[in-house]
Write a protein that holds these residues in place. Structure first.
Motif, PDB file in Angstrom:
ATOM      1  N   MET A  71      12.915  18.609  10.311  1.00 50.84           N
ATOM      2  CA  MET A  71      13.808  19.750  10.413  1.00 50.84           C
ATOM      3  C   MET A  71      13.163  21.003   9.821  1.00 50.84           C
ATOM      4  N   ASP A  72      11.960  20.870   9.254  1.00 49.43           N
ATOM      5  CA  ASP A  72      11.202  22.020   8.771  1.00 49.43           C
ATOM      6  C   ASP A  72      10.413  22.687   9.889  1.00 49.43           C
ATOM      7  N   GLY A  73      10.533  22.168  11.122  1.00 51.03           N
ATOM      8  CA  GLY A  73       9.845  22.756  12.266  1.00 51.03           C
ATOM      9  C   GLY A  73       8.414  22.303  12.437  1.00 51.03           C
ATOM     10  N   LYS A  74       7.974  21.344  11.635  1.00 46.61           N
ATOM     11  CA  LYS A  74       6.596  20.875  11.719  1.00 46.61           C
ATOM     12  C   LYS A  74       6.524  19.480  12.332  1.00 46.61           C
ATOM     13  N   VAL A  75       5.421  19.237  13.029  1.00 46.28           N
ATOM     14  CA  VAL A  75       5.092  17.899  13.509  1.00 46.28           C
ATOM     15  C   VAL A  75       3.746  17.521  12.908  1.00 46.28           C
ATOM     16  N   ASN A  76       3.738  16.458  12.120  1.00 39.30           N
ATOM     17  CA  ASN A  76       2.496  15.958  11.530  1.00 39.30           C
ATOM     18  C   ASN A  76       1.991  14.775  12.353  1.00 39.30           C
ATOM     19  N   VAL A  77       0.716  14.799  12.692  1.00 35.40           N
ATOM     20  CA  VAL A  77       0.122  13.751  13.527  1.00 35.40           C
ATOM     21  C   VAL A  77      -1.019  13.087  12.759  1.00 35.40           C
ATOM     22  N   TYR A  78      -1.077  11.751  12.838  1.00 35.82           N
ATOM     23  CA  TYR A  78      -2.059  10.960  12.099  1.00 35.82           C
ATOM     24  C   TYR A  78      -2.725   9.954  13.031  1.00 35.82           C
ATOM     25  N   TYR A  79      -3.965   9.597  12.679  1.00 35.85           N
ATOM     26  CA  TYR A  79      -4.607   8.453  13.324  1.00 35.85           C
ATOM     27  C   TYR A  79      -3.948   7.201  12.751  1.00 35.85           C
ATOM     28  N   THR A  80      -3.510   6.302  13.610  1.00 37.57           N
ATOM     29  CA  THR A  80      -2.815   5.108  13.141  1.00 37.57           C
ATOM     30  C   THR A  80      -3.719   4.257  12.252  1.00 37.57           C
ATOM     31  N   GLU A  81      -4.953   4.116  12.635  1.00 38.65           N
ATOM     32  CA  GLU A  81      -5.898   3.353  11.819  1.00 38.65           C
ATOM     33  C   GLU A  81      -6.355   4.203  10.640  1.00 38.65           C
ATOM     34  N   GLY A  82      -5.979   3.810   9.456  1.00 34.23           N
ATOM     35  CA  GLY A  82      -6.353   4.549   8.264  1.00 34.23           C
ATOM     36  C   GLY A  82      -5.380   5.636   7.864  1.00 34.23           C
ATOM     37  N   LEU A  83      -4.535   6.066   8.809  1.00 35.22           N
ATOM     38  CA  LEU A  83      -3.509   7.089   8.583  1.00 35.22           C
ATOM     39  C   LEU A  83      -4.066   8.404   8.035  1.00 35.22           C
ATOM     40  N   SER A  84      -5.278   8.756   8.477  1.00 40.25           N
ATOM     41  CA  SER A  84      -5.815  10.070   8.138  1.00 40.25           C
ATOM     42  C   SER A  84      -5.159  11.116   9.037  1.00 40.25           C
ATOM     43  N   LYS A  85      -4.979  12.309   8.476  1.00 41.43           N
ATOM     44  CA  LYS A  85      -4.252  13.340   9.222  1.00 41.43           C
ATOM     45  C   LYS A  85      -5.093  13.853  10.379  1.00 41.43           C
ATOM     46  N   CYS A  86      -4.438  13.985  11.515  1.00 36.21           N
ATOM     47  CA  CYS A  86      -5.090  14.454  12.728  1.00 36.21           C
ATOM     48  C   CYS A  86      -4.805  15.939  12.960  1.00 36.21           C
ATOM     49  N   ALA A  87      -3.514  16.335  12.849  1.00 42.03           N
ATOM     50  CA  ALA A  87      -3.140  17.725  13.112  1.00 42.03           C
ATOM     51  C   ALA A  87      -1.763  18.010  12.540  1.00 42.03           C
ATOM     52  N   VAL A  88      -1.526  19.282  12.239  1.00 39.12           N
ATOM     53  CA  VAL A  88      -0.197  19.777  11.896  1.00 39.12           C
ATOM     54  C   VAL A  88       0.202  20.766  12.978  1.00 39.12           C
ATOM     55  N   LEU A  89       1.292  20.475  13.666  1.00 39.22           N
ATOM     56  CA  LEU A  89       1.732  21.290  14.799  1.00 39.22           C
ATOM     57  C   LEU A  89       2.927  22.127  14.388  1.00 39.22           C
ATOM     58  N   GLU A  90       2.862  23.428  14.653  1.00 36.29           N
ATOM     59  CA  GLU A  90       3.944  24.327  14.295  1.00 36.29           C
ATOM     60  C   GLU A  90       4.268  25.236  15.469  1.00 36.29           C
ATOM     61  N   GLY A  91       5.452  25.839  15.418  1.00 33.20           N
ATOM     62  CA  GLY A  91       5.885  26.746  16.477  1.00 33.20           C
ATOM     63  C   GLY A  91       7.380  26.722  16.683  1.00 33.20           C
ATOM     64  N   PRO A  92       7.965  25.537  16.913  1.00 28.08           N
ATOM     65  CA  PRO A  92       9.406  25.481  17.153  1.00 28.08           C
ATOM     66  C   PRO A  92      10.212  25.580  15.867  1.00 28.08           C
ATOM     67  N   ASP A  93      11.534  25.683  16.052  1.00 31.68           N
ATOM     68  CA  ASP A  93      12.481  25.650  14.942  1.00 31.68           C
ATOM     69  C   ASP A  93      12.658  24.184  14.538  1.00 31.68           C
ATOM     70  N   GLU A  94      13.798  23.829  13.989  1.00 26.83           N
ATOM     71  CA  GLU A  94      14.072  22.463  13.564  1.00 26.83           C
ATOM     72  C   GLU A  94      13.834  21.470  14.707  1.00 26.83           C
ATOM     73  N   ILE A  95      13.020  20.458  14.450  1.00 26.89           N
ATOM     74  CA  ILE A  95      12.675  19.469  15.472  1.00 26.89           C
ATOM     75  C   ILE A  95      13.840  18.497  15.662  1.00 26.89           C
ATOM     76  N   GLN A  96      14.280  18.338  16.917  1.00 28.85           N
ATOM     77  CA  GLN A  96      15.346  17.401  17.252  1.00 28.85           C
ATOM     78  C   GLN A  96      14.792  16.036  17.663  1.00 28.85           C
ATOM     79  N   TRP A  97      13.680  16.039  18.379  1.00 31.53           N
ATOM     80  CA  TRP A  97      13.079  14.805  18.885  1.00 31.53           C
ATOM     81  C   TRP A  97      11.629  15.075  19.272  1.00 31.53           C
ATOM     82  N   ILE A  98      10.839  14.018  19.385  1.00 34.01           N
ATOM     83  CA  ILE A  98       9.467  14.113  19.891  1.00 34.01           C
ATOM     84  C   ILE A  98       9.254  13.019  20.928  1.00 34.01           C
ATOM     85  N   ASN A  99       8.305  13.243  21.838  1.00 31.73           N
ATOM     86  CA  ASN A  99       8.010  12.254  22.880  1.00 31.73           C
ATOM     87  C   ASN A  99       6.565  12.391  23.330  1.00 31.73           C
ATOM     88  N   TRP A 100       5.857  11.261  23.356  1.00 31.55           N
ATOM     89  CA  TRP A 100       4.468  11.236  23.796  1.00 31.55           C
ATOM     90  C   TRP A 100       4.390  11.035  25.308  1.00 31.55           C
TER      91      TRP A 100
END
Length: 421
Positions: free
Chosen positions: A158-187
């Protein structure tokens, strides 16, 4: 209703379920400890309901000081309430309601969850142990999801951010910003492209792992409450609190077709949920106006499914038979024949139905509710073949394994539970 009835004559329920129930008695003032046990921050182990963890039962179900309940103690005492727990494992690191949960598409013992504590975790269903905690958001985590190949995992807040990680090791891949409060995400179903719907009536799309911005979609006039790529990935379908549904071209962000409240055949209030048929030709929507609409992607409104008395919160289309399911705040779970638009049967929860999922290529479906239960149904007969208990407050979300044998839940009580079907 001939198509569905003929199928009934040739198909039998897949299997019989044994409803084994573990019952534990707890003092009323200890119920809070059952829901949130501060001692389990590190590993989230679920003792009750799991034969492999009997040594830990006391950590979750009773105070450590209750060692005097040996010989001669009464099993039923005044002031005790019965806690019925069918779960085989659990995760207890969240200290606030859990809003979203997802299961890895391949390694199905791996789960991601996010909630009102602003945290998202990846954890194991077989042990309840934490694989890793993702970076904390500045507000509630409203959505978590693994990518279609499982290589990435994302959390939207709800902070408007999407954090993305590599599943193996859970190292951060990217921080995505732009929208307002996130309601849902879909790959995207076939690539590492991520879509997010926001409270500001927009949708945003990025390419991963670089996190490059691809498109923003503007066309709704209120929060985008639901949305997803079609199964082919060639289009996007979204529904809004303004009562509109839009089909988009993801490459150009242009509107292919839209269904509006001004159309007398369509919804008059906000859209809460949507489902898409396996061939991408039929879309089912649920609305606050207590109806569900079945529409064709060519623009036709095929029919209105009406029998609920309150908002429709969950919808689904069966891939094995021409059936649809709708779940309502009034507790009803209705099964419809989409060839005839007729109601086959109405099933019942004791409180609002929050989500439902059809089993893959099967007439079985599972639903969860604010009545704290997980229920699995045979849509051919209307029989409830399994009721699973364990939560102390309503269930907000759940994920289902591909074989339909494992359910993981996210609840208002701050717990995630694992049930074996």
């Amino acid at each position: 209703m001939s198509s569905a009835n003929n199928a009934d004559q040739h198909m039998q329920p897949d299997e019989q379920y044994n409803e084994d129930v573990e019952e534990t008695y707890v003092e009323e003032d200890e119920v809070a400890d059952v829901v949130n046990d501060d001692d389990d921050d590190d590993n989230g182990m679920r003792g009750a309901g799991s034969d492999d963890n009997n040594d830990d039962d006391g950590d979750h179900m009773m105070d450590d000081d209750d060692d005097d309940q040996g010989e001669g103690s009464e099993s039923h005492r005044e002031g005790e309430i019965m806690v019925e727990d069918d779960s085989v494992q659990g995760f207890f690191a969240h200290k606030e309601p859990v809003f979203s949960i997802d299961m890895h598409p391949k390694e199905q013992t791996l789960v991601a969850s996010g909630g009102g504590d602003d945290c998202a975790y990846v954890w194991q269903t077989d042990s309840g142990e934490t694989v890793g905690q993702l970076d904390k958001h500045d507000d509630s985590v409203s959505a978590v999801q693994f990518s279609s190949d499982g290589s990435l995992v994302a959390s939207g807040g709800m902070d408007g951010k999407v954090n993305v990680y590599y599943t193996e090791g859970l190292s951060k891949c990217a921080v995505l910003e732009g929208p307002d409060e996130i309601q849902w995400i879909n790959w995207h179903p076939k690539g590492n492209v991520l879509l997010a719907g926001a409270n500001d009536a927009s949708m945003w799309m990025w390419s991963l792992p670089n996190g490059d911005f691809m498109n923003v979609f503007n066309g709704h006039a209120a929060p985008v409450t639901c949305g997803r790529f079609t199964n082919s990935g060639r289009q996007i379908v979204s529904g809004s609190e303004d009562g509109s549904m839009i089909i988009w071209d993801p490459k150009t962000a242009s509107i292919v077709r839209q269904y509006l409240p001004s159309d007398e055949r369509f919804h008059k209030e906000g859209i809460t949920a949507l489902a898409i048929s396996k061939d991408d030709q039929i879309i089912l929507t649920g609305s606050m106006d207590s109806t569900a609409k079945l529409v064709h992607v060519n623009g036709s409104v095929l029919g209105s499914l009406e029998n609920a008395t309150e908002s429709i919160e969950a919808v689904g289309l069966c891939s094995a038979l021409p059936l649809a399911a709708t779940g309502s705040v009034d507790g009803s779970l209705s099964i419809w024949d989409i060839n005839t638009m007729r109601l086959r049967t109405t099933l019942q929860h004791d409180d609002s139905v929050t989500r439902l999922l059809w089993h893959e290529d099967s007439p079985m479906l599972t639903s969860v509710s604010m009545d704290c239960t997980v229920r699995t149904w045979d849509a051919r007969t209307g029989d409830c073949v399994r009721v699973s208990n364990g939560h102390q407050e309503g269930i907000m979300d759940f994920a289902l394994s591909r074989d339909g044998h494992t359910v993981v839940t996210a609840s208002d009580d701050g717990c995630c539970l694992v049930f074996s079907q």
